[in-house]
Design a protein around this motif. Structure first.
Motif: not given
Length: 215
Positions: A81-84, A126-133, A138-142, A201-207
Motif C-alpha cells: 500500500d502507498w503508506r508502507t 506514479g505510485a501515489m496516483t496509482a493509489a488514488g491520490w 501526489a506532486t505535493r506529497i513527493g 507525516l504519514l499519519d497526516g497523509l492517511a487522514l
C-alpha cells in the motif's frame, strides 16, 4: 610478433571520475572538487576530464545522481500500500544520503536532467496516483517527502550540542540540563527524530487519504 604494452593505469572513464569526485566530496566537501584535484587523484592531465564532462557542475551532478541511484525503488513496483511503500522508500533514501551528506546541497536543487533522480520522482508520483491520490496532491506529497528527507540529512541535531556540561548553565538554559549528553547519543537521537517525523507525516497523509472523494 610484437604486442602493444598494456597501459599501466586504467583508462579514464566517467565512472572513474564520478568515483574519485564522490570520494573527494565525502572527505572534504563540495568546494574541494576541482579539475586539478581530480586529475591528480586519477593520475591524468586536467584537460582529459573534459572528454567526459564539460564542467565541474556536470561532475557534481553525476555524483549526486549516483547517490540517487542507490535509493531502493522496488517497493513501488506493486504489492504494498502507498503508506508502507513511502515509509520504506523514505528510509532507503535517508540511508543513501546519510552515507554522503556533503552532496545533499546538490540534490536539493532538484533532479533537473539527472536520470536516477528523475526515475525516483517518477516512481513516487506514479505510485501515489496509482493509489488514488489526485495528481496535484501526489506532486505535493513527493515534494513534502523530499523536503523532510533532505532536511534530515543536512546535519545532525544531536551533533549540534557539545559534550560539556558547563556549556549549558541552568541559569541561562533551565531546560537544557542534559543537553551535553546528546552528542554521544547522536545516532539514536537523529534516527528517533526521523522516525517520529515520518510517522507524523504519514499519519497526516492517511487522514487526508481517507477524506478523498470516492472515485
Amino acid at each position: 610478433m610484437w604486442r602493444m604494452a598494456r597501459p599501466r593505469k586504467p583508462l579514464l572513464s566517467r565512472d572513474r571520475i564520478i568515483e574519485a569526485a564522490g570520494a573527494l566530496v565525502d572527505a572534504e566537501g563540495l568546494e574541494a572538487v576541482s579539475t586539478r584535484r581530480l586529475a591528480a587523484a586519477l593520475g591524468v592531465s586536467g584537460p582529459s576530464l573534459y572528454n567526459h564532462f564539460r564542467t565541474k557542475d556536470e561532475i557534481l551532478d553525476a555524483v549526486a545522481d549516483a547517490v540517487s541511484g542507490r535509493v531502493d525503488l522496488s517497493m513501488f513496483d506493486g504489492g504494498q500500500d502507498w503508506r508502507t511503500a513511502l515509509h520504506a522508500w523514505a528510509h532507503s533514501y535517508r540511508d543513501a544520503l546519510a552515507d554522503h551528506p556533503n552532496i545533499v546541497p546538490v540534490l536539493a536543487r532538484g533532479p533537473g536532467r539527472r536520470p536516477a533522480g528523475l526515475r525516483l520522482a517518477d516512481a513516487v508520483f506514479g505510485a501515489m496516483t496509482a493509489a488514488g491520490w489526485p495528481a496535484a496532491q501526489a506532486t505535493r506529497i513527493g515534494a513534502l517527502m523530499r523536503y523532510f528527507i533532505l532536511g534530515s540529512a543536512v546535519a545532525s541535531f544531536a551533533g549540534g550540542f557539545v559534550d560539556d556540561r558547563t556549556a549549558y548553565d541552568p541559569a541561562d538554559y533551565p531546560h537544557l540540563g542534559q543537553a551535553h549528553l546528546l552528542a554521544e547519543r547522536g545516532r539514536e537521537v537523529d534516527e528517533g527524530a526521523f522516525e517520529t517525523g515520518l510517522a507524523a507525516l504519514l499519519d497526516g497523509l492517511a487522514l487526508q487519504y481517507e477524506a478523498l472523494p470516492a472515485s
